[in-house]
Design a protein around this motif. Structure first.
Motif, mmCIF file in Angstrom:
data_model
loop_
_atom_site.group_PDB
_atom_site.id
_atom_site.type_symbol
_atom_site.label_atom_id
_atom_site.label_comp_id
_atom_site.label_asym_id
_atom_site.label_seq_id
_atom_site.Cartn_x
_atom_site.Cartn_y
_atom_site.Cartn_z
ATOM 1 N N THR A 81 0.859 -1.180 0.000
ATOM 2 C CA THR A 81 0.000 0.000 0.000
ATOM 3 C C THR A 81 0.893 1.228 0.000
ATOM 4 O O THR A 81 1.926 1.255 0.673
ATOM 5 N N GLY A 82 0.481 2.232 -0.763
ATOM 6 C CA GLY A 82 1.222 3.483 -0.780
ATOM 7 C C GLY A 82 0.271 4.656 -0.729
ATOM 8 O O GLY A 82 -0.722 4.689 -1.461
ATOM 9 N N THR A 83 0.543 5.601 0.154
ATOM 10 C CA THR A 83 -0.199 6.854 0.178
ATOM 11 C C THR A 83 0.733 7.916 -0.376
ATOM 12 O O THR A 83 1.776 8.204 0.208
ATOM 13 N N HIS A 84 0.353 8.433 -1.546
ATOM 14 C CA HIS A 84 1.198 9.368 -2.294
ATOM 15 C C HIS A 84 0.653 10.780 -2.125
ATOM 16 O O HIS A 84 -0.528 11.020 -2.332
ATOM 17 N N GLN A 85 1.537 11.691 -1.750
ATOM 18 C CA GLN A 85 1.169 13.103 -1.582
ATOM 19 C C GLN A 85 1.874 13.930 -2.645
ATOM 20 O O GLN A 85 3.043 13.701 -2.952
ATOM 21 N N PHE A 86 1.135 14.901 -3.167
ATOM 22 C CA PHE A 86 1.686 15.938 -4.034
ATOM 23 C C PHE A 86 1.416 17.241 -3.301
ATOM 24 O O PHE A 86 0.260 17.602 -3.078
ATOM 25 N N ARG A 87 2.484 17.928 -2.875
ATOM 26 C CA ARG A 87 2.308 19.156 -2.100
ATOM 27 C C ARG A 87 2.743 20.367 -2.933
ATOM 28 O O ARG A 87 3.717 20.313 -3.681
ATOM 29 N N PHE A 88 2.010 21.442 -2.764
ATOM 30 C CA PHE A 88 2.228 22.697 -3.480
ATOM 31 C C PHE A 88 2.466 23.769 -2.420
ATOM 32 O O PHE A 88 1.523 24.372 -1.922
ATOM 33 N N GLU A 89 3.734 23.972 -2.046
ATOM 34 C CA GLU A 89 4.084 24.849 -0.935
ATOM 35 C C GLU A 89 4.739 26.120 -1.469
ATOM 36 O O GLU A 89 5.440 26.077 -2.484
ATOM 37 N N PRO A 90 4.556 27.238 -0.786
ATOM 38 C CA PRO A 90 5.295 28.448 -1.183
ATOM 39 C C PRO A 90 6.795 28.184 -1.080
ATOM 40 O O PRO A 90 7.265 27.592 -0.113
ATOM 41 N N SER A 91 7.523 28.598 -2.098
ATOM 42 C CA SER A 91 8.967 28.391 -2.128
ATOM 43 C C SER A 91 9.668 29.381 -1.208
ATOM 44 O O SER A 91 9.340 30.564 -1.194
ATOM 45 N N GLU A 92 10.654 28.883 -0.464
ATOM 46 C CA GLU A 92 11.484 29.769 0.346
ATOM 47 C C GLU A 92 12.632 30.330 -0.489
ATOM 48 O O GLU A 92 13.166 31.383 -0.184
ATOM 49 N N LYS A 93 13.010 29.634 -1.570
ATOM 50 C CA LYS A 93 14.101 30.069 -2.441
ATOM 51 C C LYS A 93 13.635 31.057 -3.504
ATOM 52 O O LYS A 93 14.393 31.907 -3.929
ATOM 53 N N ASN A 94 12.432 30.873 -3.969
ATOM 54 C CA ASN A 94 11.868 31.619 -5.094
ATOM 55 C C ASN A 94 10.618 32.364 -4.638
ATOM 56 O O ASN A 94 9.526 31.811 -4.705
ATOM 57 N N PRO A 95 10.697 33.597 -4.171
ATOM 58 C CA PRO A 95 9.484 34.302 -3.737
ATOM 59 C C PRO A 95 8.423 34.288 -4.843
ATOM 60 O O PRO A 95 8.719 34.577 -5.998
ATOM 61 N N GLY A 96 7.222 33.892 -4.481
ATOM 62 C CA GLY A 96 6.130 33.781 -5.447
ATOM 63 C C GLY A 96 6.107 32.452 -6.168
ATOM 64 O O GLY A 96 5.179 32.162 -6.912
ATOM 65 N N GLY A 97 7.127 31.634 -5.939
ATOM 66 C CA GLY A 97 7.214 30.328 -6.590
ATOM 67 C C GLY A 97 6.683 29.215 -5.710
ATOM 68 O O GLY A 97 6.108 29.446 -4.644
ATOM 69 N N THR A 98 6.923 27.999 -6.165
ATOM 70 C CA THR A 98 6.385 26.808 -5.514
ATOM 71 C C THR A 98 7.489 25.816 -5.189
ATOM 72 O O THR A 98 8.368 25.578 -6.027
ATOM 73 N N LEU A 99 7.420 25.225 -4.021
ATOM 74 C CA LEU A 99 8.175 24.020 -3.723
ATOM 75 C C LEU A 99 7.183 22.881 -3.953
ATOM 76 O O LEU A 99 6.196 22.749 -3.228
ATOM 77 N N PHE A 100 7.412 22.097 -5.018
ATOM 78 C CA PHE A 100 6.557 20.966 -5.343
ATOM 79 C C PHE A 100 7.206 19.728 -4.744
ATOM 80 O O PHE A 100 8.376 19.443 -4.987
ATOM 81 N N VAL A 101 6.449 19.004 -3.925
ATOM 82 C CA VAL A 101 6.977 17.850 -3.202
ATOM 83 C C VAL A 101 6.110 16.629 -3.501
ATOM 84 O O VAL A 101 4.886 16.694 -3.405
ATOM 85 N N GLN A 102 6.777 15.537 -3.857
ATOM 86 C CA GLN A 102 6.115 14.236 -3.922
ATOM 87 C C GLN A 102 6.655 13.416 -2.760
ATOM 88 O O GLN A 102 7.867 13.382 -2.536
#
Length: 156
Positions: free
Chosen positions: A84-105
């Motif tokens: 079993t796998g629970t997969h997350q896709f997260r769309f977080e505000p980037s700390e490196k790129n203001p206005g950008g996204t930290l995309f996390v799987q």
């Protein structure tokens, strides 16, 4: 057992999330997913809904939606008791790129075969963990490319 891959994208989280959730467009910019099919195309998926996911070079599986919020989209897929796998896709505000996204799987694995996604000798020999990470990183790069091109107003 868990696995994680992330990337910074120079586009706002809402734009990255919208591109990711445009399942029909996936084959136009990535080879990682052959398709993600919703039972109700064009409608917002809710907890308990299911999607049929076809990854490249893998059999299709059903993912049951766990969460669908502006910051998180997740599903759980399984072969009962085996894997079993629970997969997350997260769309977080980037700390490196203001206005950008930290995309996390990130995925948490459980079940009898979950040790094959670990770092033990057998798992390393089979390479499932590294192959999975490489596939995720490839998708992350594809998503970054299409989102940044669209944010810049170009298609190529």
């Amino acid at each position: 057992m868990s696995l994680k891959a992330s990337i910074d994208i120079a586009a706002p989280p809402a734009a990255v999330r919208a591109k990711f959730l445009d399942f029909a467009a996936l084959p136009s910019y990535t080879r990682a997913f052959e398709s993600i099919a919703s039972p109700r195309p064009g409608t917002e998926l809710a907890k308990g809904d299911s999607v049929t996911v076809k990854l490249a070079n893998s059999p299709a599986f059903t993912g049951v939606i766990q969460q669908n919020t502006p910051a998180l989209f997740s599903w759980t897929g399984s072969l009962p008791f085996i894997f079993t796998g629970t997969h997350q896709f997260r769309f977080e505000p980037s700390e490196k790129n203001p206005g950008g996204t930290l995309f996390v799987q990130e995925e948490a694995f459980s079940g009898a075969l979950s040790p094959l996604m670990g770092e033990n000798l057998v798992a390393r020999g089979l390479g499932f963990r590294e192959k999975t990470r490489a596939a995720w990183e490839g998708f992350n790069a594809d998503l970054k490319g299409v989102c940044e091109r669209e944010a810049a107003g170009t298609k190529a």
